[in-house]
Design an enzyme around this catalytic site. Structure first.
Site, mmCIF file in Angstrom:
data_model
loop_
_atom_site.group_PDB
_atom_site.id
_atom_site.type_symbol
_atom_site.label_atom_id
_atom_site.label_comp_id
_atom_site.label_asym_id
_atom_site.label_seq_id
_atom_site.Cartn_x
_atom_site.Cartn_y
_atom_site.Cartn_z
ATOM 1 N N GLU A 1 -44.643 -27.722 29.002
ATOM 2 C CA GLU A 1 -45.534 -28.456 29.907
ATOM 3 C C GLU A 1 -45.230 -29.953 29.961
ATOM 4 O OE1 GLU A 1 -49.456 -27.306 28.650
ATOM 5 O OE2 GLU A 1 -49.117 -25.193 29.132
ATOM 6 N N ASN B 1 -40.801 -24.644 29.693
ATOM 7 C CA ASN B 1 -41.919 -23.773 30.043
ATOM 8 C C ASN B 1 -43.045 -24.620 30.630
ATOM 9 O OD1 ASN B 1 -43.036 -20.993 29.788
ATOM 10 N ND2 ASN B 1 -44.528 -21.938 28.417
ATOM 11 N N HIS C 1 -50.454 -18.541 35.050
ATOM 12 C CA HIS C 1 -51.890 -18.379 34.864
ATOM 13 C C HIS C 1 -52.538 -18.477 36.246
ATOM 14 C CE1 HIS C 1 -51.474 -18.628 30.537
ATOM 15 N NE2 HIS C 1 -50.816 -19.769 30.645
ATOM 16 N N GLU D 1 -46.412 -16.172 30.563
ATOM 17 C CA GLU D 1 -47.796 -16.190 30.073
ATOM 18 C C GLU D 1 -48.755 -15.602 31.110
ATOM 19 O OE1 GLU D 1 -48.982 -20.024 28.564
ATOM 20 O OE2 GLU D 1 -46.979 -20.449 27.742
ATOM 21 N N ASP E 1 -51.520 -14.160 33.264
ATOM 22 C CA ASP E 1 -52.863 -13.601 33.351
ATOM 23 C C ASP E 1 -53.427 -13.975 34.718
ATOM 24 O OD1 ASP E 1 -53.729 -16.325 32.879
ATOM 25 O OD2 ASP E 1 -53.894 -15.908 30.748
#
Length: 385
Positions: free
Chosen positions: A167, A208, A245, A273, A275
């Site tokens: 990030e 990432n 996300h 990641e 979701d």
């Protein structure tokens, strides 16, 4: 006329074959191979992986570990390799929590993605220790490179990949004002990658971030420009992780085309990641406010998996949990939840079957009618095609 060397049995067999050919009888067909019935098996048939995360809490949950062992072939530790856990005080390294997850995953035949070496960490999370933030700027590079070297060396030969820098960008595409950027500018990313490569020549090195999944946004363009600069400078970089996300029904535009343009720079890409959250009535049951959102979640999930399948250098998909019971969403987004492929009881949701079908699998347990929810409308919402 009898042909020398032919026995009566041979002649009879030959006659039977001729009769079968003339009568149109077909030889029995070989049984079709069964479609893969788990996410990992289906992903493997495409040359990819399907993974999830594991925490020390989940590691103590037999239901969670059984599900993960059955469905995943890649594991990412949730917090166990972050800086506050591994080096809470300068030079004081702790590996027991990360080792426990790595040892468990390897015992199950899984690979592991290391997460993460250099992360600014929002103040609310405090996962970058205060001592790092308080260092004189002329000491930050040495501390960072030492941290990277120590962790990568400790896990050398045991991991598939590392999220080396996590990030690095604000949502508008500017660099975060982290202590690392204050000390070194964007060069801190190159220094971290080079230190990681020196410590382990074989592990895959990733950047990432979230919010970089859509094509031609400020943040995805910033990451694209960073990757291009690093590749042009000869800095070791193997892949880019798209955290993914999402909110149900709000996938960003151009996920597949965005994956392709990064891949065209000569790096692998991965969904790291995943979701996909929705409004829920409470954080315990994570019962959707609108049960139809589960079907939209399934559609979204199929789209994400298909984008990976349609990108040659997309190596796999990981969701950020074992199931809804482990996911971070209810704690970080009040009123939201039900974000993964498995419910709070670890039963598969429609999104699970959408992912499995997109990967070419089939069979397995069908979605549960969510028996703890009693109305017919809810049952129809969960199970409708």
């Amino acid at each position: 006329m009898r042909i020398p060397g032919m026995t009566a049995a041979t002649i009879a067999a030959a006659c039977g074959l001729v009769l079968a050919l003339f009568s149109g009888a077909a030889a029995p067909a070989a049984p079709a191979a069964a479609a893969p019935s788990t996410l990992k098996e289906a992903a493997q048939t495409t040359g990819r992986y399907f993974g999830g995360i594991m925490s020390t809490n989940s590691l103590a949950n037999g239901t969670a570990t059984s599900l993960a062992a059955r469905e995943f072939d890649m594991i990412t530790p949730e917090n166990e390799m972050k800086w506050d856990t591994t080096e809470p005080n300068q030079g004081d390294f702790h590996y027991d929590r990360g080792d426990a997850i790595v040892d468990w995953a390897r015992s199950q035949g899984m690979r592991v993605r290391g997460h993460t070496l250099v992360w600014y960490s929002p103040d609310a999370d405090s996962q970058l220790p205060a001592w790092v933030k308080q260092l004189p700027l002329d000491q930050v590079r040495a501390a960072m490179e030492n941290h990277v070297t120590e962790l990568v060396s400790h896990y050398k030969g045991k991991l598939y990949a590392w999220d080396v820098v996590n990030e690095p960008f604000n949502d508008d595409g500017t660099y975060r004002n982290s202590v690392f950027h204050q000390a070194m500018g964007r060069d801190y990313i190159a220094h971290a990658l080079r230190a990681a490569r020196a410590a382990d020549p074989d592990v895959k090195l990733y950047l990432n971030d979230y919010g970089i999944e859509g094509d031609n946004t400020a943040k995805s363009n910033a990451m694209y420009d960073l990757v291009k600069w690093l590749k042009d400078e000869g800095v070791p970089l193997d892949g880019v992780g798209f955290e993914s996300h999402f909110q149900v029904g709000q996938l960003p535009h151009g996920i597949q085309s965005n994956m392709k343009r990064f891949a065209d720079l000569g790096v692998d890409v991965a969904v790291t990641e995943y979701d996909n959250r929705m409004p829920v009535t409470d954080p315990q049951t994570q019962r959707p406010v609108n049960p139809g959102d589960l079907n939209q979640q399934a559609t979204d999930t199929a789209s994400v998996v298909s984008a990976c399948l349609n990108t040659a250098r997309c190596v796999g998909v990981s969701q950020w949990a074992v199931g809804d019971a482990d996911n971070w969403v209810p704690h970080s987004f009040p009123g939201q939840g039900s974000a993964t492929l498995f419910d709070v009881g670890y039963a598969p949701k429609p999104a699970y079957h959408a992912a499995l079908n997109a990967l070419g699998g089939g069979g397995g347990t069908q979605p549960q009618p969510w028996g703890r929810w009693n109305t017919a409308d809810e049952i129809r919402g969960v199970n409708s095609p």
